[in-house]
Write a protein that holds these residues in place. Structure first.
Motif, PDB file in Angstrom:
ATOM      1  N   THR B 112     -11.553  -6.143 -28.422  1.00 36.19           N
ATOM      2  CA  THR B 112     -11.354  -5.452 -26.960  1.00 36.19           C
ATOM      3  C   THR B 112     -11.587  -6.439 -25.829  1.00 36.19           C
ATOM      4  OG1 THR B 112     -12.126  -3.440 -27.999  1.00 36.19           O
ATOM      5  CG2 THR B 112     -12.196  -3.439 -25.262  1.00 36.19           C
ATOM      6  N   VAL B 113     -11.036  -6.301 -24.833  1.00 36.52           N
ATOM      7  CA  VAL B 113     -11.136  -7.043 -23.473  1.00 36.52           C
ATOM      8  C   VAL B 113     -11.620  -6.409 -22.563  1.00 36.52           C
ATOM      9  CG1 VAL B 113     -10.220  -9.101 -22.453  1.00 36.52           C
ATOM     10  CG2 VAL B 113      -9.698  -9.184 -24.702  1.00 36.52           C
ATOM     11  N   TYR B 114     -12.747  -6.590 -21.941  1.00 36.82           N
ATOM     12  CA  TYR B 114     -13.025  -5.666 -20.690  1.00 36.82           C
ATOM     13  C   TYR B 114     -12.612  -6.363 -19.432  1.00 36.82           C
ATOM     14  CZ  TYR B 114     -15.406  -2.857 -24.072  1.00 36.82           C
ATOM     15  OH  TYR B 114     -15.716  -2.262 -25.254  1.00 36.82           O
ATOM     16  N   CYS B 115     -12.037  -5.763 -18.518  1.00 34.43           N
ATOM     17  CA  CYS B 115     -11.810  -6.380 -17.306  1.00 34.43           C
ATOM     18  C   CYS B 115     -12.006  -5.459 -15.975  1.00 34.43           C
ATOM     19  CB  CYS B 115     -10.282  -6.438 -17.204  1.00 34.43           C
ATOM     20  SG  CYS B 115      -9.587  -7.934 -18.448  1.00 34.43           S
ATOM     21  N   ASP B 116     -12.489  -6.066 -14.897  1.00 37.61           N
ATOM     22  CA  ASP B 116     -12.578  -5.368 -13.803  1.00 37.61           C
ATOM     23  C   ASP B 116     -11.106  -5.301 -13.235  1.00 37.61           C
ATOM     24  OD1 ASP B 116     -14.942  -4.778 -14.357  1.00 37.61           O
ATOM     25  OD2 ASP B 116     -15.924  -6.129 -12.668  1.00 37.61           O
ATOM     26  N   VAL B 117     -10.468  -4.195 -12.977  1.00 38.41           N
ATOM     27  CA  VAL B 117      -9.082  -4.218 -12.362  1.00 38.41           C
ATOM     28  C   VAL B 117      -9.053  -3.813 -10.957  1.00 38.41           C
ATOM     29  CG1 VAL B 117      -6.677  -3.595 -13.042  1.00 38.41           C
ATOM     30  CG2 VAL B 117      -8.292  -3.916 -14.654  1.00 38.41           C
ATOM     31  N   SER B 118      -8.071  -4.580 -10.059  1.00 36.32           N
ATOM     32  CA  SER B 118      -7.652  -3.944  -8.811  1.00 36.32           C
ATOM     33  C   SER B 118      -6.063  -3.687  -8.978  1.00 36.32           C
ATOM     34  CB  SER B 118      -8.175  -4.366  -7.705  1.00 36.32           C
ATOM     35  OG  SER B 118      -8.503  -5.881  -8.068  1.00 36.32           O
ATOM     36  N   MET B 119      -5.529  -2.621  -8.628  1.00 39.90           N
ATOM     37  CA  MET B 119      -4.206  -2.596  -8.355  1.00 39.90           C
ATOM     38  C   MET B 119      -3.647  -2.294  -7.016  1.00 39.90           C
ATOM     39  SD  MET B 119      -2.724  -1.226 -11.776  1.00 39.90           S
ATOM     40  CE  MET B 119      -3.523  -0.479 -13.021  1.00 39.90           C
ATOM     41  N   ILE B 120      -2.381  -2.987  -6.633  1.00 40.36           N
ATOM     42  CA  ILE B 120      -1.987  -2.863  -5.301  1.00 40.36           C
ATOM     43  C   ILE B 120      -0.504  -2.435  -5.293  1.00 40.36           C
ATOM     44  CG2 ILE B 120      -1.752  -3.930  -3.196  1.00 40.36           C
ATOM     45  CD1 ILE B 120      -3.585  -5.921  -5.556  1.00 40.36           C
ATOM     46  N   ASN B 121       0.100  -1.699  -4.572  1.00 39.20           N
ATOM     47  CA  ASN B 121       1.436  -1.307  -4.615  1.00 39.20           C
ATOM     48  C   ASN B 121       2.300  -2.414  -4.234  1.00 39.20           C
ATOM     49  OD1 ASN B 121       1.389   1.092  -5.688  1.00 39.20           O
ATOM     50  ND2 ASN B 121       1.514   2.264  -3.955  1.00 39.20           N
ATOM     51  N   LEU B 122       3.062  -2.745  -4.911  1.00 44.02           N
ATOM     52  CA  LEU B 122       4.270  -3.767  -4.296  1.00 44.02           C
ATOM     53  C   LEU B 122       5.306  -3.155  -3.525  1.00 44.02           C
ATOM     54  CD1 LEU B 122       4.254  -6.991  -4.664  1.00 44.02           C
ATOM     55  CD2 LEU B 122       5.840  -6.331  -6.715  1.00 44.02           C
ATOM     56  N   THR B 123       5.420  -3.268  -2.178  1.00 43.34           N
ATOM     57  CA  THR B 123       6.563  -2.598  -1.588  1.00 43.34           C
ATOM     58  C   THR B 123       7.486  -3.552  -0.994  1.00 43.34           C
ATOM     59  OG1 THR B 123       5.127  -2.892   0.446  1.00 43.34           O
ATOM     60  CG2 THR B 123       5.035  -0.823  -0.607  1.00 43.34           C
ATOM     61  N   ASN B 124       8.797  -3.045  -0.683  1.00 37.90           N
ATOM     62  CA  ASN B 124       9.874  -4.019  -0.193  1.00 37.90           C
ATOM     63  C   ASN B 124       9.564  -3.841   1.449  1.00 37.90           C
ATOM     64  OD1 ASN B 124      10.897  -1.433   0.520  1.00 37.90           O
ATOM     65  ND2 ASN B 124      12.770  -1.694  -0.831  1.00 37.90           N
ATOM     66  N   ARG B 125      10.571  -4.193   2.144  1.00 44.18           N
ATOM     67  CA  ARG B 125      10.698  -4.271   3.714  1.00 44.18           C
ATOM     68  C   ARG B 125      10.893  -2.996   4.286  1.00 44.18           C
ATOM     69  NH1 ARG B 125      13.394  -9.397   6.946  1.00 44.18           N
ATOM     70  NH2 ARG B 125      15.135  -9.461   5.395  1.00 44.18           N
ATOM     71  N   GLU B 126      11.322  -2.248   3.713  1.00 42.80           N
ATOM     72  CA  GLU B 126      11.456  -0.841   4.022  1.00 42.80           C
ATOM     73  C   GLU B 126      10.248   0.005   3.543  1.00 42.80           C
ATOM     74  OE1 GLU B 126      14.449  -2.072   2.348  1.00 42.80           O
ATOM     75  OE2 GLU B 126      14.855  -2.632   4.389  1.00 42.80           O
ATOM     76  N   GLY B 127       9.288  -0.725   3.049  1.00 40.46           N
ATOM     77  CA  GLY B 127       8.090   0.120   2.932  1.00 40.46           C
ATOM     78  C   GLY B 127       7.970   0.856   1.465  1.00 40.46           C
ATOM     79  N   GLN B 128       9.023   0.681   0.660  1.00 36.40           N
ATOM     80  CA  GLN B 128       9.448   1.573  -0.395  1.00 36.40           C
ATOM     81  C   GLN B 128       8.445   0.693  -1.410  1.00 36.40           C
ATOM     82  OE1 GLN B 128      13.651   1.407  -0.157  1.00 36.40           O
ATOM     83  NE2 GLN B 128      13.598   3.585  -0.364  1.00 36.40           N
ATOM     84  N   ARG B 129       8.031   1.670  -2.226  1.00 38.19           N
ATOM     85  CA  ARG B 129       7.288   1.085  -3.500  1.00 38.19           C
ATOM     86  C   ARG B 129       8.213   0.374  -4.636  1.00 38.19           C
ATOM     87  NH1 ARG B 129       5.423   3.342  -8.325  1.00 38.19           N
ATOM     88  NH2 ARG B 129       3.892   1.735  -9.279  1.00 38.19           N
ATOM     89  N   VAL B 130       7.993  -0.884  -4.840  1.00 38.18           N
ATOM     90  CA  VAL B 130       8.945  -1.230  -5.823  1.00 38.18           C
ATOM     91  C   VAL B 130       8.175  -1.749  -7.281  1.00 38.18           C
ATOM     92  CG1 VAL B 130      10.723  -2.027  -4.569  1.00 38.18           C
ATOM     93  CG2 VAL B 130       8.777  -3.694  -4.814  1.00 38.18           C
ATOM     94  N   GLY B 131       7.135  -1.600  -7.328  1.00 40.92           N
ATOM     95  CA  GLY B 131       6.104  -1.897  -8.285  1.00 40.92           C
ATOM     96  C   GLY B 131       4.815  -2.113  -8.092  1.00 40.92           C
ATOM     97  N   THR B 132       3.926  -2.693  -9.056  1.00 41.74           N
ATOM     98  CA  THR B 132       2.499  -2.639  -8.879  1.00 41.74           C
ATOM     99  C   THR B 132       2.099  -4.156  -9.181  1.00 41.74           C
ATOM    100  OG1 THR B 132       2.231  -0.460  -9.837  1.00 41.74           O
ATOM    101  CG2 THR B 132       0.444  -1.759  -9.748  1.00 41.74           C
ATOM    102  N   VAL B 133       0.949  -4.610  -8.490  1.00 42.25           N
ATOM    103  CA  VAL B 133       0.508  -5.626  -8.848  1.00 42.25           C
ATOM    104  C   VAL B 133      -0.966  -5.498  -9.077  1.00 42.25           C
ATOM    105  CG1 VAL B 133      -0.229  -8.100  -7.937  1.00 42.25           C
ATOM    106  CG2 VAL B 133       1.688  -7.126  -7.531  1.00 42.25           C
ATOM    107  N   GLY B 134      -1.291  -6.008 -10.346  1.00 39.53           N
ATOM    108  CA  GLY B 134      -2.795  -5.802 -10.984  1.00 39.53           C
ATOM    109  C   GLY B 134      -3.465  -7.298 -11.044  1.00 39.53           C
ATOM    110  N   VAL B 135      -4.672  -7.235 -10.477  1.00 36.58           N
ATOM    111  CA  VAL B 135      -5.337  -8.510 -10.676  1.00 36.58           C
ATOM    112  C   VAL B 135      -6.769  -7.814 -11.698  1.00 36.58           C
ATOM    113  CG1 VAL B 135      -6.869 -10.531  -9.791  1.00 36.58           C
ATOM    114  CG2 VAL B 135      -4.916  -9.327  -8.407  1.00 36.58           C
ATOM    115  N   CYS B 136      -6.788  -8.807 -12.744  1.00 37.63           N
ATOM    116  CA  CYS B 136      -7.815  -8.438 -13.516  1.00 37.63           C
ATOM    117  C   CYS B 136      -8.670  -9.270 -14.011  1.00 37.63           C
ATOM    118  CB  CYS B 136      -7.071  -7.745 -15.103  1.00 37.63           C
ATOM    119  SG  CYS B 136      -5.730  -6.697 -14.688  1.00 37.63           S
ATOM    120  N   ARG B 137      -9.825  -9.155 -13.685  1.00 34.28           N
ATOM    121  CA  ARG B 137     -11.224 -10.138 -13.912  1.00 34.28           C
ATOM    122  C   ARG B 137     -11.718  -9.946 -15.372  1.00 34.28           C
ATOM    123  NH1 ARG B 137     -14.246 -12.780  -9.741  1.00 34.28           N
ATOM    124  NH2 ARG B 137     -12.134 -13.785  -9.803  1.00 34.28           N
ATOM    125  N   ASP B 138     -11.655 -10.716 -16.312  1.00 33.23           N
ATOM    126  CA  ASP B 138     -12.224 -10.886 -17.623  1.00 33.23           C
ATOM    127  C   ASP B 138     -13.700 -10.678 -17.481  1.00 33.23           C
ATOM    128  OD1 ASP B 138     -12.886 -10.924 -20.331  1.00 33.23           O
ATOM    129  OD2 ASP B 138     -11.616 -12.573 -20.848  1.00 33.23           O
TER     130      ASP B 138
END
Ligand SMILES: Nc1ncnc2c1ncn2[C@@H]1O[C@H](COP(=O)(O)OP(=O)(O)O)[C@@H](O)[C@H]1O
Ligand SMILES: [Mg+2]
Lengths: 164, 382
Positions: B112-138
């Motif tokens: 098991t690998v434990y991480c502290d994770v923050s997730m941010i919505n990835l949006t396009n120019r129109e402000g629509q959500r196109v995905g997610t970016v996650g930053v995970c610290r081991d």
């Protein structure tokens, strides 16, 4: 044990059952044993009786082992003391009574080892005592007392040294 | 004509602007690439469905996967609990961003690998959500250190309790020892016993004595181990101490064809350290060597000393049974012993290690199964 000298032992430990069995075994081996259950008792006993070796428990209620052996040695300067210590207390023991004790042994002691150490302590006691005795006897001769005076002085000495 | 030239100028301006944007874009991409390549953190991006579209080198390090491994996977498949990870992603997409501490991922090789994770919505120019970016610290290592600390604390507590118990047990143990010794003497001389009964009773009394000694060894070793006094330094000759340690083991060496070979330096080896602690170390090494040699039948133990400017080195080398490779990393563990009950406590080497560490030294060893073992202690001269 035939060739074994009659060693006079003073045991001092508040664990009475332990002393009961220890005395029985030592007696059986032909040693002279006195068991006492506190420092105070031991010092009382040492007033009327001479001992060669004392086996003293370090940790006792009332007068502790270090104090006991110091006081014993004031009345019987040649007495050799073997001090029994529990674990961890050996440091304190070493600090407070380094010169005094013949040896420190960890409790519970190994019986055969104890007997060996008692015999070594006895040997040392006899050596010191004899040297000192001879010195003092020579001193008396040199002092130019008459025959009667010498005999009396030597008999006094014998008493002091506990030599029958 | 004029409009043409103004158009030309406009085009030129747009071109320039585009070029500068291109440069900027290039730089941004380089910057991103640099982050994705070098950050220790695991950084990933997914599309709206949670399908991975980017996975950083840090992620590869943390989880053991390369981009090729995870391409086409959903990010929640990397989590130990995909279902709750999915929920977490949903909340995050609704809130725009979330932080979750201590989330468990699964390593490629298992574990098991434990991480502290923050997730941010990835949006396009129109402000629509196109995905997610996650930053995970081991934080696996950090967690392990914390757990170790708790365990060490608990061990220390257990040690204190054990020492207390051992101390208390010593007194009754002493009585049992003396009583059984006496019983042996009495039985030996008792009248009216049949020879068989006498033999039985003598044997029983001896057994009680023997087992009492065994208990005593354990309590003494345990107390040695638990004792945590500061070393008391004095100056002494290591050679003298070694000889003294050997003489302590004389009873063990009797009736065994073991040759002890002292390869001491010619001059005395005076150091300033704690002789009583060091004696324990020597006795433990020699005891182990004697056992190893005896297991083989006969042999020799070589004790060698050497000196550098600041250290002395004492080596105990035996040609006993040796230590199998798979056991070599375990021998310093508390209570690890390959000896039959009554012969080993598994406390010897841990005690050695504790003491040597306390004296500012190190232990090293080398062993070949069937050939022999050598332990080397190196401690500072003062
Ligand atoms: N000189 C040696 N030769 C072979 N094996 C050894 C030697 N020293 C230690 N070992 C191995 O390491 C184990 C742990 O040693 P130790 O901590 O002293 O505990 P114990 O001696 O009570 O078993 C032993 O049981 C043995 O397997
Ligand atoms: Mg061992």
């Amino acid at each position: 044990m035939k060739d074994q000298p009659n060693i006079r032992i003073l045991l001092v430990d508040d664990e009475e059952t332990l002393l009961e069995y220890l005395s029985k075994r030592l007696l059986k081996q032909g040693l002279t044993v006195k068991a006492t259950f506190s420092g105070e008792q031991a010092i009382e006993a040492a007033k009327d009786e001479h001992f060669d070796v004392a086996v003293v428990d370090l940790k006792m209620p009332g007068m502790d082992g270090v104090e006991t052996q110091k006081t014993l040695k004031e009345t019987q300067p040649f007495l050799q003391c073997i001090v029994l210590t529990g674990h961890g207390s050996i440091e304190t023991a070493l600090e407070s009574g380094q010169q005094e004790a013949f040896q420190y042994l960890l409790k519970p002691v190994d019986y055969d080892n104890l007997v060996t150490v008692i015999q070594e302590a006895y040997k040392k006691k006899m050596e010191i005592q004899e040297t000192k005795f001879r010195e003092q006897v020579e001193e008396i001769y040199r002092s130019g007392l008459g025959a009667h005076g010498i005999r009396k002085a030597i008999s006094d000495l014998r008493k002091i040294y506990g030599i029958a | 004509m004029e409009s043409h030239s103004s158009l030309q100028a406009e085009l030129k301006r747009v071109k320039q602007e585009l070029a500068s944007h291109k440069i900027e874009l290039h730089q941004t991409r380089g910057y991103l690439q640099c982050i994705l390549q070098n950050s220790e953190d695991m950084i990933f991006a997914t599309d709206v469905d949670g399908m991975l579209v980017s996975f950083s080198m840090g992620g590869g390090k943390a989880l053991g996967y390369s981009w090729e491994d995870v391409a086409g996977m959903r990010v929640n498949d990397l989590a130990e609990d995909p279902v709750s990870f999915e929920q977490f992603m949903t909340t995050s997409s609704q809130d725009g961003s979330t932080v979750q501490l201590d989330l468990a991922f699964r390593h490629k090789e298992g574990g098991t690998v434990y991480c502290d994770v923050s997730m941010i919505n990835l949006t396009n120019r129109e402000g629509q959500r196109v995905g997610t970016v996650g930053v995970c610290r081991d934080i696996t290592l950090w967690k392990k250190i914390q757990e170790d600390l708790v365990r060490i604390d608990r061990l220390a507590e257990i040690g204190r309790i054990a020492a207390g118990v051992a101390h208390e047990i010593n007194n009754p143990l002493a009585v049992i020892g003396e009583a059984s010794g006496w019983a042996g003497v009495v039985v030996g001389e008792a009248k009216g016993l049949s020879p068989e009964d006498r033999q039985e009773l003598e044997k029983a009394a001896k057994e009680i004595s023997h087992q009492t000694k065994r208990c005593r060894n354990i309590t003494h070793q345990l107390l040695d181990f638990a004792r945590d006094s500061a070393p008391a330094k004095t100056e002494f000759d290591v050679h003298d101490l070694l000889k003294q340690s050997i003489s302590l083991l004389k009873p063990d060496l009797k009736h065994t064809p073991i040759e002890i070979d002292l390869k001491f330096m010619p001059e005395p080896l005076r150091i300033s350290s704690d002789p009583r602690l060091l004696e324990q170390v020597f006795v433990n090494f020699i005891t182990n060597a004697i056992y190893a040699v005896r297991e083989k039948g006969k042999g020799r133990i070589e004790i060698r000393t050497a000196k550098t400017d600041s250290d002395v080195e004492i080596t105990f080398k035996d040609n006993g049974i040796g230590i199998p490779a798979e056991n070599q990393q375990k021998i310093f563990e508390l209570f690890y012993s390959t000896k039959p009950p009554g012969k080993g406590t598994g406390l010897g080497l841990p005690i050695c290690r504790n003491i040597v560490k306390k004296l500012g030294g190190i232990i090293s060893f080398d062993s070949k199964p069937g050939v022999g073992t050598s332990f080397t202690v190196r401690i500072p001269v003062s």
